[in-house]
Design an enzyme around this catalytic site. Structure first.
Site, PDB file in Angstrom:
ATOM      1  N   ARG A 218      14.872 -18.515  19.203  1.00  0.00           N
ATOM      2  CA  ARG A 218      16.359 -18.529  18.888  1.00  0.00           C
ATOM      3  C   ARG A 218      16.663 -17.155  18.342  1.00  0.00           C
ATOM      4  NH1 ARG A 218      16.521 -21.713  22.165  1.00  0.00           N
ATOM      5  NH2 ARG A 218      17.216 -23.859  22.286  1.00  0.00           N
ATOM      6  N   GLU A 247      25.214 -15.310  20.092  1.00  0.00           N
ATOM      7  CA  GLU A 247      24.869 -15.245  21.451  1.00  0.00           C
ATOM      8  C   GLU A 247      25.994 -16.274  22.125  1.00  0.00           C
ATOM      9  OE1 GLU A 247      21.573 -17.782  23.895  1.00  0.00           O
ATOM     10  OE2 GLU A 247      20.883 -16.332  22.277  1.00  0.00           O
ATOM     11  N   HIS A 266      19.250 -14.753  27.663  1.00  0.00           N
ATOM     12  CA  HIS A 266      18.538 -16.021  27.597  1.00  0.00           C
ATOM     13  C   HIS A 266      18.253 -16.390  28.917  1.00  0.00           C
ATOM     14  CE1 HIS A 266      18.816 -19.473  24.573  1.00  0.00           C
ATOM     15  NE2 HIS A 266      17.715 -19.765  25.553  1.00  0.00           N
TER      16      HIS A 266
END
Length: 305
Positions: A218, A247, A266
């Site tokens: 993360r 993000e 991602h």
């Protein structure tokens, strides 16, 4: 003797998950009739759950958004998809580190034949030490590949128990030691209050000018401002990021134009692979639920993962 659990799949329609429930021995029902729920959708989409629901299968491995929204509580059993996506994400992590140390990321930006620059940018994983911070399902899945490439792995887990393939394992409360001990660092730990900004200026300096940082966990695990500075100043050799903070990474952010940085949006767990892996997890957990066996990916609401 196994029962036939009544399972709601939603709120989004997903034929693969419906088939997985039936393959696991369950029957798909409306939410009002359900004793178990397989979530297909984001944490903001989940409707209010009836009291009769005893188990909820979440679709993601990282569940901090679900925890922070207050959805996850101790009134029923919750399972995440942790471990279901291990091989796909682990493969992506290995690819990112190789792209860094072998100069592939820099080569992709070239617009002219520049052999000398690529020569200078390349090193090898053979003989190196790679720290895998968070050697759970995903982290442990990448270790055999690193070992096969001739690297030694230093693993970090919550309790520091031995991890197969790792030369050494440290507990989470000693994670600070690995940044100086390793040539490269791969982050695969969950996002919690304890791991927020785990990697800052001090840790980046400890990694050193020959080391790469890979983050497939993360974005919150890394202090982005510190990383931008470290890359600009050559404090580390480079960073390969599948996740960022913020993000999505905004257009024009310095990391996009940083030649020492490789970014994949991602995407180490692409949707086709993700859905297939989640379906397998659902089928197995429905089977276990019906048989009264322990479920895979059990969530501890207090820890948040």
């Amino acid at each position: 003797m196994p029962t036939t659990p009544a399972v709601y799949v939603g709120p989004q329609e997903n034929p693969q998950l419906v088939e997985a429930v039936e393959r696991g021995g369950g029957r798909v029902v409306a939410l009002a009739e359900a004793e178990a729920v397989v979530v297909s959708g984001g944490h903001g989409d989940l409707p209010e759950l009836p009291a009769a629901v005893r188990w909820v299968q979440l679709p993601s491995a990282g569940i901090e958004a679900w925890v922070e929204s207050g959805v996850v509580d101790s009134s029923r059993t919750w399972t995440s998809a942790t471990g279901a996506y291990s091989h796909a994400v682990a493969e992506g992590a290995v690819a990112l580190l190789l792209a860094g140390v072998r100069g592939i990321g820099r080569a992709a930006r070239l617009t002219t034949w520049d052999h000398a620059t690529l020569d200078a940018a390349q090193t090898s994983l053979r003989g190196s030490t790679i720290a895998v911070v968070g050697a759970g399902g995903i982290g442990s899945a990448m270790i055999p590949a690193f070992v096969a490439l001739g690297a030694e792995v230093l693993a970090v887990t919550r309790r520091g128990l031995p991890v197969e393939g790792a030369a050494r394992t440290l507990p989470a409360d000693r994670v600070g030691e690995v940044f100086a001990a390793a040539d490269h660092v791969v982050l695969a730990a969950p996002a919690t209050e304890r791991t927020k900004a785990l990697v800052g200026a001090e840790q980046l300096a400890a990694i050193g000018a020959q080391g790469w940082l890979v983050n497939i966990a993360r974005g919150s695990l890394v202090d982005t401002d510190a990383l931008v500075s470290a890359l600009a100043e050559g404090t580390i050799a480079g960073a390969a990021l599948d996740v960022t903070d913020p993000e999505p990474l905004p257009d024009g952010h310095p990391l996009w134009s940083e030649p020492r940085c490789i970014i994949t949006p991602h995407s180490t767990n692409p949707t086709p692979l993700q859905v297939a892996a989640l379906a397998e997890r659902v089928a197995e957990n429905v089977r276990r639920f019906a048989a009264g066996e322990e479920l895979l990916g059990l969530v501890d609401p207090e820890r948040g993962y």
